[in-house]
Structures are given as structure tokens and as C-alpha cells.
Design a protein around this motif. Structure first.
Motif, short mmCIF file in Angstrom:
data_model
loop_
_atom_site.label_atom_id
_atom_site.label_comp_id
_atom_site.label_asym_id
_atom_site.label_seq_id
_atom_site.Cartn_x
_atom_site.Cartn_y
_atom_site.Cartn_z
N MET A 1 0.83 -1.20 0.00
CA MET A 1 0.00 0.00 0.00
C MET A 1 0.87 1.25 0.00
N LEU A 2 2.04 1.17 0.64
CA LEU A 2 2.89 2.36 0.72
C LEU A 2 3.46 2.77 -0.65
N TYR A 3 3.42 1.86 -1.61
CA TYR A 3 3.84 2.18 -2.98
C TYR A 3 2.89 3.21 -3.61
N TYR A 4 1.63 3.17 -3.17
CA TYR A 4 0.63 4.08 -3.73
C TYR A 4 0.28 5.22 -2.76
N CYS A 5 0.33 4.92 -1.48
CA CYS A 5 -0.09 5.88 -0.44
C CYS A 5 1.09 6.06 0.51
N PRO A 6 1.74 7.21 0.53
CA PRO A 6 2.94 7.33 1.37
C PRO A 6 2.66 7.36 2.87
N GLN A 7 1.37 7.40 3.25
CA GLN A 7 1.05 7.27 4.67
C GLN A 7 -0.19 6.41 4.83
N ILE A 8 -0.29 5.77 6.01
CA ILE A 8 -1.41 4.86 6.29
C ILE A 8 -1.89 5.14 7.70
N TRP A 9 -3.20 5.23 7.87
CA TRP A 9 -3.77 5.44 9.21
C TRP A 9 -3.37 4.22 10.06
N CYS A 10 -2.59 4.49 11.09
CA CYS A 10 -1.85 3.42 11.78
C CYS A 10 -2.75 2.51 12.61
N SER A 11 -3.78 3.10 13.21
CA SER A 11 -4.67 2.30 14.05
C SER A 11 -5.91 3.11 14.36
N ASP A 12 -7.04 2.42 14.54
CA ASP A 12 -8.24 3.11 14.99
C ASP A 12 -8.16 3.42 16.48
N ASP A 13 -7.10 2.99 17.13
CA ASP A 13 -6.90 3.36 18.53
C ASP A 13 -6.10 4.65 18.58
N THR A 14 -6.76 5.72 19.05
CA THR A 14 -6.05 7.02 19.12
C THR A 14 -5.61 7.33 20.55
N ASP A 15 -5.77 6.37 21.47
CA ASP A 15 -5.34 6.59 22.85
C ASP A 15 -3.81 6.68 22.89
N ALA A 16 -3.30 7.77 23.48
CA ALA A 16 -1.85 8.04 23.40
C ALA A 16 -1.03 6.91 24.03
N PHE A 17 -1.50 6.38 25.15
CA PHE A 17 -0.75 5.32 25.82
C PHE A 17 -0.69 4.06 24.94
N GLU A 18 -1.84 3.64 24.43
CA GLU A 18 -1.88 2.44 23.58
C GLU A 18 -1.08 2.65 22.30
N ARG A 19 -1.17 3.87 21.78
CA ARG A 19 -0.46 4.19 20.53
C ARG A 19 1.05 4.05 20.68
N THR A 20 1.58 4.30 21.90
CA THR A 20 3.04 4.15 22.03
C THR A 20 3.45 2.71 21.77
N LYS A 21 2.61 1.75 22.16
CA LYS A 21 2.93 0.34 21.91
C LYS A 21 2.79 0.03 20.42
N ILE A 22 1.69 0.52 19.83
CA ILE A 22 1.43 0.21 18.41
C ILE A 22 2.52 0.83 17.54
N GLN A 23 2.88 2.08 17.85
CA GLN A 23 3.88 2.76 17.02
C GLN A 23 5.28 2.21 17.26
N TYR A 24 5.52 1.71 18.46
CA TYR A 24 6.80 1.05 18.76
C TYR A 24 6.97 -0.17 17.85
N GLY A 25 5.96 -1.03 17.81
CA GLY A 25 6.03 -2.23 16.96
C GLY A 25 6.13 -1.86 15.49
N THR A 26 5.32 -0.89 15.07
CA THR A 26 5.31 -0.47 13.67
C THR A 26 6.69 0.01 13.23
N SER A 27 7.40 0.67 14.16
CA SER A 27 8.67 1.32 13.80
C SER A 27 9.79 0.33 13.48
N TYR A 28 9.64 -0.92 13.86
CA TYR A 28 10.70 -1.89 13.51
C TYR A 28 10.89 -1.94 12.00
#
Ligand code: GLA
Length: 728
Positions: free
Chosen positions: A536-563
Motif C-alpha cells: 500500500m505504501l507504494y501508492y499511499c505514502p502514509q497509512i492510518w496506523c490504528s483506529d486506537d487514538t489513545d496516546a498510551f496504547e499508541r506508544t505500543k502500536i507505534q513502537y512495533g510499527t517502527s521496527y
């Protein structure tokens, strides 16, 4: 030059820091020799040939019992010829037999990077890449497999795909087609995969590899929330900065399968490719099939270097278009502010406040089209609902533009509601099996994207909307998993091809639309991060990362995504409190530092904020504009592990190492609490750095070995921001 050969079947792919070796032996069997640090030496001396019981021998090996396809490290394993480990490829010939005995035929080395017909892939210009193609052939059936390797030397990246070619006279059926197969004969390895669910995606799980097969896969028709199409194998001592790791991700957005097997001799095989549960392909005489691409890297400096290589290749050689490296607009999205309950007046009020606070773009989410006041109806009817948007899109867009903002809009193109004009007209366009009630997901059905008439309809109707007003952004959503695979266009022999044909159709439509509207920024989405992948990133340079917008939960989701994925690919917004997914209350500053680790925006009605909060929003946007380039172009470091530690801390370091931004959250405050230190990474050890807030100086070596002191916290979810610049 990145690819070397001795012209006698030995190949070495050398990148800046890594080396990959393959060898066709005297029988023409292609063996995997080495993937690791740059060695400048033929590593085939490490192979050993034990005589292992119940491991058969190829006919041409005579009575050499030590030569077995079941024990050798192979480059692309075959089915049906006595290698009982995972096959990379599996076919059924016209006589019903399965055996495929691929032997070396020839090779080709060319400048530049190969591309794959109709599929997303790494691209690079001639000076940055080289391609190696090795052709293997099963002489009995004249079936060929061409293994392609793309080498991006500077980022230690090797890409792979396979082409299966039927040079025989009869047709065959492909049952399994891996893009990548790699055998690791030595060492102890663990594996990390990224699992999750809707609103909790890409959580890293690290496990020792056990004897037998372990798998990470999707059969959902999308890459899925549940498992991401990426994997890391690492040495047990591997950390962020030390140890060996091999990573791979799949450039594909549909069902996939990653398997790893620890065999009887302690050797590991890793495969990545289309999920055979949902794949078959008929190959007539003279036809060929190209697999999607897998991208690999190796690091002997831990996960940070692996992520660095992947972030670079995704950002520079997979993402495309005007926005790939450009600053992204700070947006306000109305979804969590209004859900389906809005009209133009409400939207304009949200826009007006947002424009006053410095937001660049308003995105109108689900509900502006057809009959769509809840999620039971309307999908497919991509024309404006004038009862909600009085005066139409052009007038709304003009009003928003007059406020100094751009306008973006939501689509869910691949879907159809049964209660829609489109379904009443074209029920056969939905994927469903005759005489069987289909499974619904969010009350909706999925369009048969393999059909050209469906692709054309979507292209026309979306183009019409996109031309009807000044639209700068599209959110491309996809809100269910696919089941009931059946296409009224395909005969029974070809039904098994539908899942891959769906993807080819989707990519064709994305290619056409992004080509037709090069100035529009496309953002991917699938119930948040259910299709967060390099395809998808070949067509869309950004992707909505998660429907969870809670800042605490997002730190876990974005941590994993960043690998695997770069910060610029991560759509991330500040939303209201109590949070709509968790009920949690976090400070607005905490929500901002978390959302800034991405393509930043807001998703709430800013009119509901206090004056102090509104001032904070203005400040946050200014800060994002100031640091945005460092955040997106800098090197990203995970400094703590939010799944285990009491804080989430990460940093962005400029390529020249002269500017650092540390962001994070201290989860809880305790009374009489000791301030914790966090070691920084990626700095110039000999340089002096200055904290721009208090003017204090620190040596680079001190910050890397001793760390920085985190601030004294107050309350829970305390935000951290430390900015350092090189002083000498
Ligand atoms: C998905 C998306 C959300 C929103 C809704 C609209 O869940 O992830 O951001 O767009 O659909 O229906």
C-alpha cells in the motif's frame, strides 16, 4: 559492482555491510551459502554433508549417501523430490504429479532494479541498484524458475521475487510460490513477528524457534491487523544496538504466509510469499507468473540498523509521488468528532476553529455520499449526499479554502452495501457464492476487484468526485476481511486465482488513480492499520496506523510499527479525552508528542477545547512544523520498550548527528520518585551537545553511555520533549 560471480556457479551479492552467497554445485543444485556480515571470502567451506538416515539422495548423486536435498541449505526448495522441509514452490503438472527438480541453467547480471508486472516493488535508478537473475530448470517438464535479486548496496537491501515459467507443452497449476526462501545452516536464532487485532496492531512478539514449523500469516484477503507481513530472525543476544538480525517484509497487501522451520539438524528455513491456502494459478504453455516482492536486510548492529535500512528503502524506494519526501499537511479529520452525524454547517464550524489554530487541511470522513447515516448502507454510491452537504462539495471546498485550508475526502472504494443503488444494479459485482448467503463484515460486501468493469466504474466515479472540487487528499479505507471467494467472471478452473487477481485489480486501480491525480496525497487505511504494508505504501505514502487514538496504547502500536516502517508512513492524530476506544484521559501534550511520531493531525472538534488547550494546539502545530523535517527525515531510535518499561521514549537524530529530538511519555508518577535515565543512540560520541531549553552541555559519549535524565514527572502519562543541538 554489487554482484560477483566466478562464472562457475558461485555468486556473491555484496552491499555496504553485508554479503549474500549462493552456489550452483556440480549437480546444478542451487545452495544457499551465506547471509551475514561482509566477509570477502567464499563461505562454502562451512557446509558439511552428514549422512543422515531417511534423507534420500538424488539419482545423479549415485551412491553418495552424504548428498541429500533434505539436509543441504537450498536457495529455493522444491516439492516432491525428497526435501521434506517447507517447499518454496509447488506445482501440479498435467499428469497430476508434483515433482519439480530445479537445477541451474544460467544467469544474468544487469544494472538497475527489475520491476514486476502489475505489482508494487522497490524501484531504483541504474546507479543505485543491480539485478541478478538466476534461471533454474526442471528438465523433465521444462518448467523454469527465475530467481531475481535486486541489490540496493547503500542500504544493505536485497530484494527477491521468483518468476515461474512454463516452457513445456502442457499446462500446469502453481499451488505455492514463495518470493523468498532462505536457509540458515548455523547458529541459534529467535524470531520476531508482529501480531495484534483491530485497534492494537503490530505488537512485536519474540520467541525462540522450536523444531517444526511456525507461521505468521493472513487468509483475510488483506495483510491484516492480526499478523503483519514482516519478520525478523535474530541472535538470542540481539538488542537495539548489538547482535545479528535478518529482517524481511513483503511488498503485498493481500493474504500472505511467512514460515520458519527448525529442521532435524538445527538448520533454519525461512519462507515468505503468497498464502497457499488462498492461492493457485493456472499456467498454460508459454506463460509465466511473477510473485510479489520480498525485501531483506541483515544487521550485525542490532535492530536499530535493521530499522534504519528498512525505513530508508521504504521512504526513498517504495513510496512514490509528490509527497514521498515532502512535508505532509497537518490535518483535522471529523470522524471521531462527528461520526456519521454531520452536515456542512457542522463541518465548517470544525474547519473554522481548526484554521484559526493553524491546521492545514480538513478531511471529510465517512458519511458524505449516497444514503449513509450509519454503516448499514450506501457504500458504492460515490455521489454527494446533498441533504448533508448542502450546496455540494465544490461550495464546501471553496469555503474551506477561503479559510486558508486544503480539503480531503474519505472513500472505501472496494466495498458495496446491499442497501445501495450500486448493489441493486450490479449484485454480481459483489464477491459471493451462488446459492449461498454471504458472510457480512460491518454489514457490507466486497466488490470483485478482479473485474475490469468494477475497476472502470470506480475509476470513473471517483475521478468525477475528485474533479468536481479542489481536493488535495484521499483516505482510501477498507473495512472488512474477505470471505466467500467467488467471481462470476471466472470458470471453476480459475476460481482459486481470485484472491491474487483481486490484488492485481486493486493495484491497477490505485496505479490509475494516483497517476491521474498526481497532486493528491493518498492515505491508506483498513479499520486503522489492517493493511499497513509496503504494498500500500507504494501508492499511499502514509497509512492510518490504528483506529486506537489513545496516546498510551499508541506508544505500543507505534513502537512495533517502527521496527519495519518509517515514521512518515504512520498516520497519527490527537483525539479527544476521555478517549473513545479506552476511556483513558491523557494530557493534550502527551497526545501531541505521540501523534507527532507520524504524519500528524487532529481528530476531534477543536471548538470543545478550553482556551488553554487551544493555545497548546497552536503551539504543537508550530513545533511540528519546526521539527517535522527532523522527525520524518531523521534516524529513528527506540530508546525504551513500552511493552515492558515504565516509559516510552524514542528519538529522532539528524543524518549529520547535529540535532536530536527526544520524545516520550512517563507512564506513571510515584511520590519520591527517582528520575530515570535513558541512553541515547546514534550520536557523535566526540561532540558536545546543548539542551536548547536550559543551555546545558553534554558530551555525545556521555549521552550514549550514561544517558539523559528524564524530567521530573507530575501525574500520569507525563510528556517528554528534549531538544539537543551539536555545539561544536
Ligand atoms: C475505519 C477507519 C476510521 C474511519 C471509519 C469510517 O474504521 O479506520 O478512521 O474512517 O472507518 O467508517
Amino acid at each position: 559492482m554489487a554482484v560477483y560471480t566466478d562464472n562457475h556457479g558461485f555468486f556473491s551479492i555484496v552491499t555496504k555491510n553485508t554479503e549474500y552467497q549462493i552456489q550452483a554445485d556440480k549437480y546444478g543444485v542451487l545452495k544457499h551459502i551465506w547471509y551475514g556480515s561482509k566477509v570477502n571470502a567464499d563461505m562454502s567451506y562451512l557446509l558439511n554433508y552428514p549422512d543422515v538416515g531417511f534423507s534420500g539422495n538424488p539419482y545423479d548423486a549415485g551412491n553418495d549417501r552424504r548428498y541429500s536435498l533434505n539436509t543441504l541449505p537450498l536457495e529455493y526448495s522444491c516439492d516432491g523430490i525428497g526435501d521434506y522441509r517447507i517447499p518454496a514452490v509447488s506445482v501440479i503438472h498435467s499428469n497430476g504429479s508434483k515433482a519439480l527438480d530445479l537445477r541451474y541453467k544460467d544467469y544474468k547480471i544487469t544494472k538497475g532494479k527489475y520491476s514486476i508486472n502489475g505489482l508494487p516493488a522497490v524501484y531504483a535508478d541504474e546507479n543505485d541498484a543491480e539485478t541478478l537473475e538466476i534461471t533454474l530448470c526442471d528438465t523433465a517438464t521444462k518448467t523454469e524458475v527465475i530467481l531475481r535479486y535486486g541489490v540496493i548496496e547503500k542500504y544493505d537491501i536485497i530484494t527477491r521475487c521468483a518468476v515461474i515459467r512454463n516452457c513445456g507443452e502442457k499446462s500446469l497449476k502453481i499451488k505455492r510460490a514463495s518470493s523468498l526462501c532462505i536457509d540458515i545452516p548455523q547458529g541459534e536464532w529467535e524470531w520476531i513477528h508482529f501480531h495484534g487485532r483491530h485497534t492494537l496492531e503490530r505488537i512485536p512478539e519474540r520467541q525462540p524457534i522450536f523444531h517444526g514449523i511456525q507461521e505468521s500469516s493472513s487468509t483475510r484477503g488483506t495483510s491484516s491487523h492480526q499478523q503483519n507481513p514482516s519478520v525478523i530472525l535474530c541472535s538470542p543476544d540481539c538488542t537495539e544496538t548489538n547482535g545479528e538480525c535478518i529482517g524481511a517484509f513483503f511488498v503485498y497487501s493481500g493474504s500472505f504466509q511467512i514460515q520458519t522451520e527448525l529442521d532435524q539438524l538445527g538448520q533454519i528455513r525461512l519462507t515468505m510469499g503468497l498464502n497457499p491456502e488462498l492461492f493457485e494459478w493456472n499456467l498454460n504453455s508459454g506463460e509465466e507468473f511473477e510473485t510479489p516482492e520480498a525485501v531483506m536486510t541483515y544487521s550485525n548492529k542490532g535492530f536499530s540498523k535493521l530499522s534504519y535500512n528498512f525505513h530508508k528503502i521504504i521512504r526513498e524506494n517504495i513510496c512514490r509521488g509528490k509527497y514521498k519526501l515532502a512535508e505532509r499537511p497537518v490535518l483535522i479529520n471529523n470522524w471521531e468528532a462527528t461520526y456519521f452525524d454531520f452536515d456542512d454547517e457542522k463541518i465548517l464550524k470544525i474547519a473554522e476553529q481548526a484554521s484559526k489554530l493553524g491546521v492545514d487541511m480538513l478531511v471529510l470522513d465517512d458519511g458524505w455520499f449516497g444514503k449513509r447515516d450509519d454503516d448499514n448502507s450506501g457504500l458504492g454510491d460515490w455521489f454527494v449526499n446533498n441533504n448533508k452537504i448542502h450546496g455540494g462539495l465544490k461550495s464546501l471546498t471553496e469555503k474551506i479554502k477561503n479559510m486558508g485550508m486544503k480539503f480531503g475526502i474519505w472513500f472505501e472504494p472496494e466495498m458495496i452495501s446491499e442497501d445501495s443503488e450500486l448493489y441493486r444494479k450490479h449484485p454480481d459485482w459483489a464477491i459471493q457464492i451462488p446459492d449461498r448467503k454471504p458472510m457480512r463484515g460491518r454489514f457490507q460486501l466486497v466488490l470483485d476487484m478482479s473485474r475490469e468493469d468494477v475497476q472502470n466504474y470506480l475509476f470513473d466515479v471517483m475521478s468525477k468526485i475528485l474533479k468536481s472540487a479542489d481536493i488535495s487528499y484521499v483516505k482510501w479505507d477498507m473495512n472488512r476481511s474477505i470471505s466467500d471467494w467467488y467471481s462470476s467472471e471466472l470458470d471453476s478452473e480459475h476460481q482459486g486465482e481470485l484472491p491474487h487477481r483481486y490484488m492485481l485489480g486493486l493495484y491497477a486501480l490505485l496505479e490509475r488513480l494516483t497517476g491521474e491525480f498526481p497532486d493528491i496525497l493518498f492515505e491508506g487505511c483498513s479499520g486503522g492499520g489492517g493493511r499497513f504494508d509496503a504494498g500500500m505504501l507504494y501508492y499511499c505514502p502514509q497509512i492510518w496506523c490504528s483506529d486506537d487514538t489513545d496516546a498510551f496504547e499508541r506508544t505500543k502500536i507505534q513502537y512495533g510499527t517502527s521496527y519495519i516502517y518509517p515514521v512518515s508512513a504512520v498516520g497519527s492524530h490527537v483525539s479527544t479525552v476521555p478517549n473513545h476506544q479506552t476511556g483513558r484521559i491523557t494530557p493534550i501534550e502527551t497526545r501531541a508528542v505521540t501523534a507527532m511520531a507520524g504524519s500528524f493531525g487532529y481528530e476531534l472538534d477543536l471548538n470543545t477545547l478550553s482556551d488553554d488547550e487551544k493555545t497548546a494546539v497552536t503551539e504543537q502545530i508550530k513545533r511540528f512544523k519546526k521539527y517535522g523535517s527532523l522527525i520524518h527525515n531523521g534516524n529513528y531510535y527506540r530508546l525504551t520498550n513500552p511493552l515492558k518499561d515504565k516509559s516510552a521514549v524514542w528519538s529522532y537524530v539528524s543524518e549529520s548527528m547535529d540535532e536530536i529530538l527526544v520524545h516520550g511519555i512517563i507512564y506513571r508518577t510515584e511520590p519520591n520518585m527517582n528520575r530515570k535515565t535513558v541512553k541515547l543512540a546514534g550520536l557523535d560520541e566526540s561532540a558536545e551537545y546543548m539542551n536548547t531549553e536550559n543551555g546545558k552541555f553534554y558530551k555525545g559519549s556521555a549521552l550514549m553511555n550514561g544517558g539523559i535524565l528524564l524530567p521530573e514527572s507530575w501525574g500520569d502519562y507525563y510528556p517528554i520533549e528534549i531538544h539537543l543541538i551539536k555545539a561544536n
